[in-house]
Design an enzyme around this catalytic site. Structure first.
Site, PDB file in Angstrom:
ATOM      1  N   LYS A 119       0.836  -1.212   0.000  1.00 41.12           N
ATOM      2  CA  LYS A 119       0.000   0.000   0.000  1.00 41.12           C
ATOM      3  C   LYS A 119       0.865   1.255   0.000  1.00 41.12           C
ATOM      4  CE  LYS A 119      -4.334  -1.312   0.043  1.00 41.12           C
ATOM      5  NZ  LYS A 119      -4.944  -2.361   0.782  1.00 41.12           N
ATOM      6  N   LYS A 200      -3.615 -10.682  -6.731  1.00 42.48           N
ATOM      7  CA  LYS A 200      -4.940 -11.019  -6.187  1.00 42.48           C
ATOM      8  C   LYS A 200      -6.000 -10.065  -6.755  1.00 42.48           C
ATOM      9  CE  LYS A 200      -5.223  -8.034  -2.254  1.00 42.48           C
ATOM     10  NZ  LYS A 200      -5.907  -7.655  -1.078  1.00 42.48           N
ATOM     11  N   LYS A 203     -10.277  -4.470  -4.899  1.00 38.22           N
ATOM     12  CA  LYS A 203     -11.486  -3.648  -5.067  1.00 38.22           C
ATOM     13  C   LYS A 203     -11.353  -2.629  -6.188  1.00 38.22           C
ATOM     14  CE  LYS A 203     -13.337  -4.057  -0.402  1.00 38.22           C
ATOM     15  NZ  LYS A 203     -12.535  -3.910   0.798  1.00 38.22           N
TER      16      LYS A 203
HETATM   17  P1  TYM Z   1     -10.813  -6.080   2.901  1.00 36.98           P
HETATM   18  O1  TYM Z   1     -12.044  -5.302   2.765  1.00 36.98           O
HETATM   19  O2  TYM Z   1      -9.607  -5.647   2.153  1.00 36.98           O
HETATM   20  O3  TYM Z   1     -11.080  -7.566   2.531  1.00 36.98           O
HETATM   21  C1  TYM Z   1     -12.211  -8.220   3.070  1.00 36.98           C
HETATM   22  C2  TYM Z   1     -12.005  -9.714   3.054  1.00 36.98           C
HETATM   23  O4  TYM Z   1     -11.912 -10.196   1.714  1.00 36.98           O
HETATM   24  C3  TYM Z   1     -10.754 -11.003   1.591  1.00 36.98           C
HETATM   25  N1  TYM Z   1     -10.224 -10.882   0.225  1.00 36.98           N
HETATM   26  C4  TYM Z   1      -9.987 -11.916  -0.582  1.00 36.98           C
HETATM   27  N2  TYM Z   1     -10.156 -13.237  -0.423  1.00 36.98           N
HETATM   28  C5  TYM Z   1      -9.833 -14.040  -1.460  1.00 36.98           C
HETATM   29  N3  TYM Z   1      -9.353 -13.579  -2.653  1.00 36.98           N
HETATM   30  C6  TYM Z   1      -9.172 -12.253  -2.854  1.00 36.98           C
HETATM   31  N4  TYM Z   1      -8.728 -11.800  -4.000  1.00 36.98           N
HETATM   32  C7  TYM Z   1      -9.497 -11.357  -1.785  1.00 36.98           C
HETATM   33  N5  TYM Z   1      -9.447 -10.007  -1.658  1.00 36.98           N
HETATM   34  C8  TYM Z   1      -9.888  -9.734  -0.414  1.00 36.98           C
HETATM   35  C9  TYM Z   1      -9.779 -10.440   2.622  1.00 36.98           C
HETATM   36  O5  TYM Z   1      -8.790 -11.382   2.964  1.00 36.98           O
HETATM   37  C10 TYM Z   1     -10.706 -10.139   3.773  1.00 36.98           C
HETATM   38  O6  TYM Z   1     -10.973 -11.308   4.518  1.00 36.98           O
HETATM   39  N6  TYM Z   1      -8.213  -5.925   7.008  1.00 36.98           N
HETATM   40  C11 TYM Z   1      -9.420  -6.593   6.568  1.00 36.98           C
HETATM   41  C12 TYM Z   1     -10.637  -6.001   7.235  1.00 36.98           C
HETATM   42  C13 TYM Z   1     -10.572  -6.148   8.714  1.00 36.98           C
HETATM   43  C14 TYM Z   1     -10.630  -7.357   9.457  1.00 36.98           C
HETATM   44  C15 TYM Z   1     -10.493  -6.992  10.817  1.00 36.98           C
HETATM   45  C16 TYM Z   1     -10.780  -8.687   9.078  1.00 36.98           C
HETATM   46  C17 TYM Z   1     -10.430  -5.131   9.611  1.00 36.98           C
HETATM   47  N7  TYM Z   1     -10.392  -5.657  10.859  1.00 36.98           N
HETATM   48  C18 TYM Z   1     -10.525  -7.955  11.821  1.00 36.98           C
HETATM   49  C19 TYM Z   1     -10.789  -9.646  10.118  1.00 36.98           C
HETATM   50  C20 TYM Z   1     -10.652  -9.281  11.442  1.00 36.98           C
HETATM   51  C21 TYM Z   1      -9.493  -6.534   5.040  1.00 36.98           C
HETATM   52  O7  TYM Z   1      -8.573  -6.910   4.392  1.00 36.98           O
HETATM   53  O8  TYM Z   1     -10.564  -6.089   4.461  1.00 36.98           O
END
Ligand code: TYM
Length: 329
Positions: A119, A200, A203
């Site tokens: 990032k 990967k 968004k």
């Molecule tokens: P975020 O919004 O970036 O992603 C949300 C979830 O989607 C999963 N993910 C994927 N899984 C498989 N293939 C992909 N290409 C892919 N892209 C995203 C992410 O692994 C995530 O599970 N930091 C977290 C949000 C968060 C969180 C937490 C999660 C904040 N606090 C506490 C668990 C526990 C996140 O990456 O969000």
């Protein structure tokens, strides 16, 4: 387990930094919904709106994204009566605990995080401190509810490991307080980008199949999906499409295309057409339900407020215990 009952505590969230895609669904949301239906689990699922502040955002878009992600959770079938569903920012205790963790975590532990490095490269003009301390807030999100299992995709595994390190550090210094959380799946999933299957799915960008995409859009994006491979190597794009088929296709389709793959007769156009149809159908009801929900913003806000009030009760108990242990009371 939580102190009051014998249910296993599950915690996870999703950032509100853009439209959700199929990677978010398969890596996280699908498991959230299954877990919340399991009576042996106490689930806390939230909207990580504070984490969304670490990358560039517009206030109007942020508030719209919060409603959008809320409608997405509900339209996919998350039942707020069967879990605690809330926005992270409405439970201020998360940020409080993350400060305590910031003061426990050595800087190098944070600097070595892959997501921070990626990032920081992506947002060179905005390498803010929040980007670096992101995992401390994530550890707080999990540990404030004494979470044991965290359903996340593969890209978040390192952050869950860090939450384990923080829990251990806190317990060693101040006495047993937190469990050491683990990822829910032993092998968390990674869905790859359609345009660059070595990265990967994320968004941002045309390479993501969004949950909101119309059948035409899904078909257009899949048609363009890269399937080329280097000589003598497996095509990562093909593997990615086959992985999607195992989640959205019928048993017959999975067998048919696996046989074709093994015999070297796989036609990408046929695979892509089938997949486009399957994915469009899979999310058809979701798309309708989500539109209905988005037309009721007051209802969405009410669901979030009720969830936040439930979450705050549990969060306050942990903060009270933490304050006592570290000498703030
Ligand atoms: P975020 O919004 O970036 O992603 C949300 C979830 O989607 C999963 N993910 C994927 N899984 C498989 N293939 C992909 N290409 C892919 N892209 C995203 C992410 O692994 C995530 O599970 N930091 C977290 C949000 C968060 C969180 C937490 C999660 C904040 N606090 C506490 C668990 C526990 C996140 O990456 O969000």
């Amino acid at each position: 387990m939580n102190t009051k009952n014998t249910k296993e505590t599950i915690v996870a969230g999703i950032r509100t930094s853009g439209k959700l895609h199929i990677g978010n669904y398969l890596g996280a949301l699908k498991n959230f919904i299954e877990l919340s239906e399991d009576n042996t689990k106490q689930c806390y699922f939230f909207i990580a709106d504070l984490h969304a502040l670490t990358t560039p955002f517009e206030p109007k878009e942020l508030s719209q994204n919060i409603l959008d992600v809320t409608a997405t959770y509900l339209a996919l079938g998350l039942n707020p009566d069967k879990c605690v569903f809330f926005p992270q920012s409405q439970v201020g205790e998360h940020a409080f605990l993350s400060w305590i963790f910031n003061c426990l975590l050595p800087l190098p532990e944070l600097e070595r995080m892959t997501q921070y490095k990626d990032k920081a490269k992506q947002h060179k003009a905005n390498i803010n401190a929040g980007l670096l301390t992101y995992p401390a807030l994530m550890a707080a999100d999990i540990l404030i509810y004494k979470g044991r299992a965290v359903p996340v995709g593969e890209d978040q595994v390192q952050h869950v490991e860090l939450a384990r390190i923080v829990a251990r550090k806190f317990n060693n210094r101040f006495g047993q307080t937190f469990p050491e959380p683990k990822t829910y799946l032993q092998k968390p999933l990674r869905i790859m980008s359609l345009s660059d299957p070595n990265k990967k799915m994320s968004k941002t960008g045309d390479e993501s199949l969004l949950l909101d995409d119309s059948p035409e859009e899904i078909s257009r994006k899949l048609k363009k999906a890269v399937t080329a491979s280097e000589p003598g190597k497996k095509s990562p794009g093909e593997e990615n499409l086959m992985l999607l088929l195992t989640h959205f296709g019928s048993k017959e389709q999975i067998t048919y295309f696996a046989d074709a793959q093994n015999s070297g007769t796989l036609k990408y156009s046929e695979l892509k057409e089938n997949l486009a149809r399957d994915i469009s159908e899979y999310f058809e009801q979701f798309r309708e339900k989500k539109q209905e929900l988005l037309a009721r913003p007051e209802f969405l806000a009410e669901v979030l407020a009720q969830g936040a009030s439930k979450a705050a009760g549990a969060a306050r108990e942990t903060i009270f215990e933490v304050k006592q242990k570290i000498g703030l009371i």
